[in-house]
Design a protein around this motif. Sequence first.
Motif, PDB file in Angstrom:
ATOM      1  N   ASN A  29       0.817  -1.216   0.000  1.00  0.00           N
ATOM      2  CA  ASN A  29       0.000   0.000   0.000  1.00  0.00           C
ATOM      3  C   ASN A  29       0.849   1.264   0.000  1.00  0.00           C
ATOM      4  OD1 ASN A  29       0.959   0.231   2.598  1.00  0.00           O
ATOM      5  ND2 ASN A  29      -0.985  -0.218   3.595  1.00  0.00           N
ATOM      6  N   THR A  30       2.186   1.109  -0.110  1.00  0.00           N
ATOM      7  CA  THR A  30       3.075   2.262  -0.062  1.00  0.00           C
ATOM      8  C   THR A  30       4.139   2.137  -1.136  1.00  0.00           C
ATOM      9  OG1 THR A  30       2.776   2.311   2.348  1.00  0.00           O
ATOM     10  CG2 THR A  30       4.512   3.697   1.427  1.00  0.00           C
ATOM     11  N   ALA A  31       3.990   2.890  -2.203  1.00  0.00           N
ATOM     12  CA  ALA A  31       4.957   2.856  -3.298  1.00  0.00           C
ATOM     13  C   ALA A  31       6.162   3.722  -2.969  1.00  0.00           C
ATOM     14  CB  ALA A  31       4.300   3.336  -4.582  1.00  0.00           C
ATOM     15  N   SER A  32       7.288   3.413  -3.576  1.00  0.00           N
ATOM     16  CA  SER A  32       8.478   4.256  -3.448  1.00  0.00           C
ATOM     17  C   SER A  32       8.206   5.609  -4.077  1.00  0.00           C
ATOM     18  CB  SER A  32       9.669   3.587  -4.138  1.00  0.00           C
ATOM     19  OG  SER A  32      10.773   4.470  -4.190  1.00  0.00           O
ATOM     20  N   GLY A  33       8.732   6.666  -3.467  1.00  0.00           N
ATOM     21  CA  GLY A  33       8.584   8.001  -4.030  1.00  0.00           C
ATOM     22  C   GLY A  33       9.698   8.363  -4.989  1.00  0.00           C
ATOM     23  N   VAL A  34      10.575   7.414  -5.299  1.00  0.00           N
ATOM     24  CA  VAL A  34      11.744   7.685  -6.133  1.00  0.00           C
ATOM     25  C   VAL A  34      11.543   7.126  -7.533  1.00  0.00           C
ATOM     26  CG1 VAL A  34      14.207   7.216  -6.431  1.00  0.00           C
ATOM     27  CG2 VAL A  34      13.298   7.699  -4.157  1.00  0.00           C
ATOM     28  N   ASP A  35      11.856   7.930  -8.544  1.00  0.00           N
ATOM     29  CA  ASP A  35      11.815   7.498  -9.939  1.00  0.00           C
ATOM     30  C   ASP A  35      13.237   7.493 -10.455  1.00  0.00           C
ATOM     31  OD1 ASP A  35      11.073   6.784 -12.463  1.00  0.00           O
ATOM     32  OD2 ASP A  35      10.273   8.753 -13.029  1.00  0.00           O
ATOM     33  N   SER A  36      13.849   6.326 -10.505  1.00  0.00           N
ATOM     34  CA  SER A  36      15.264   6.215 -10.856  1.00  0.00           C
ATOM     35  C   SER A  36      15.476   6.133 -12.353  1.00  0.00           C
ATOM     36  CB  SER A  36      15.882   4.973 -10.195  1.00  0.00           C
ATOM     37  OG  SER A  36      15.790   5.048  -8.795  1.00  0.00           O
ATOM     38  N   PRO A  37      16.580   6.676 -12.855  1.00  0.00           N
ATOM     39  CA  PRO A  37      16.902   6.557 -14.276  1.00  0.00           C
ATOM     40  C   PRO A  37      17.331   5.131 -14.605  1.00  0.00           C
ATOM     41  CG  PRO A  37      18.730   7.552 -13.108  1.00  0.00           C
ATOM     42  CD  PRO A  37      17.607   7.423 -12.111  1.00  0.00           C
ATOM     43  N   GLY A  38      17.266   4.773 -15.852  1.00  0.00           N
ATOM     44  CA  GLY A  38      17.710   3.445 -16.278  1.00  0.00           C
ATOM     45  C   GLY A  38      16.723   2.821 -17.248  1.00  0.00           C
ATOM     46  N   ALA A  39      17.240   2.002 -18.130  1.00  0.00           N
ATOM     47  CA  ALA A  39      16.393   1.326 -19.109  1.00  0.00           C
ATOM     48  C   ALA A  39      15.510   0.301 -18.416  1.00  0.00           C
ATOM     49  CB  ALA A  39      17.266   0.644 -20.162  1.00  0.00           C
ATOM     50  N   LYS A 106       6.944  -4.208  -4.552  1.00  0.00           N
ATOM     51  CA  LYS A 106       8.050  -5.001  -5.085  1.00  0.00           C
ATOM     52  C   LYS A 106       9.269  -4.167  -5.452  1.00  0.00           C
ATOM     53  CE  LYS A 106       9.032  -8.581  -8.538  1.00  0.00           C
ATOM     54  NZ  LYS A 106       8.464  -9.397  -9.648  1.00  0.00           N
ATOM     55  N   ASP A 107       9.058  -2.969  -6.004  1.00  0.00           N
ATOM     56  CA  ASP A 107      10.192  -2.158  -6.435  1.00  0.00           C
ATOM     57  C   ASP A 107      10.567  -1.073  -5.424  1.00  0.00           C
ATOM     58  OD1 ASP A 107       8.030  -0.507  -6.759  1.00  0.00           O
ATOM     59  OD2 ASP A 107       8.531   0.133  -8.793  1.00  0.00           O
ATOM     60  N   ALA A 108      10.187  -1.253  -4.154  1.00  0.00           N
ATOM     61  CA  ALA A 108      10.595  -0.300  -3.115  1.00  0.00           C
ATOM     62  C   ALA A 108      12.118  -0.244  -3.029  1.00  0.00           C
ATOM     63  CB  ALA A 108      10.001  -0.705  -1.772  1.00  0.00           C
ATOM     64  N   ARG A 109      12.634   0.934  -2.685  1.00  0.00           N
ATOM     65  CA  ARG A 109      14.087   1.122  -2.596  1.00  0.00           C
ATOM     66  C   ARG A 109      14.593   0.762  -1.206  1.00  0.00           C
ATOM     67  NH1 ARG A 109      11.697   2.259  -7.351  1.00  0.00           N
ATOM     68  NH2 ARG A 109      13.050   3.431  -8.781  1.00  0.00           N
TER      69      ARG A 109
END
Length: 263
Positions: A29-39, A106-109
Amino acid sequence: MQPTPLQTIFSPLLPLALVALLAACGGSNTASGVDSPGAGKSAKTATLETGAAALQDKPPIEALNAYLDGFHFYSGNMQAQMEAHHYCSVLNEELIQCVIYDGNVKDARIMGVEYIVSERLFKSLPAQEKALWHSHVHEVKSGQLIAPGIPQAAEHELMKKLVGTYGKTFHTWHTDMQKELPTGVPQLMMGFTADGQADAGMVAQRDKRFGVNSAEKKKNREDIPAPAIAEGADSWQNGKAVQLADPTGAQHNGTHATPGAGK
């Protein structure tokens, strides 16, 4: 199948099958607030991941069977505070280790790590080492520390075990600053020790996402004894805030992370 440490704690309270079912709840219920660069992930990478998941054993990861959610602030700067999702393994009755994420999807930092020790082990540490550790009394008694997805009675027992412990926490990715990548150096984190310190909006937002009420949890935990805090912990309260200098010049300027809704 041998019960996990989490199941061992709760087994007197709940049937083992029910514990196993509930241990998987309270997340996503809590997504990461970070949008990282990368393909984006390629099909080949996805295939390799699927194969690894099917073929490789991961005992250290599988041991992360307890989930705690709470709040930290940077040692020396209480205005810079954030929510922290802890995934922990119980090494023994006096030592717990946790990986800290900025969300529970799943993609939390990975933000950092926390080590938790008993009062006995904390008191055995040298004085300079003690300055790196914080107490958990207020985190528990305030209701701000929660174990999402488990029944109140089970959470209550877990909090009774944690109230007298001490934690040493370093954040390695400062996602509260919306950093795209984990730059800078690790920073020592501390826990709150009194009402009014944690940002009320931050706590309320967390409570809403999880469907909990910290004030009610505080009341429900009134019966948990509050042990005296051992000398040397929470050193920032005595004007001895320890922190690592960051040669990149990054400033932790008092903003706190605003987690997104679950993806």
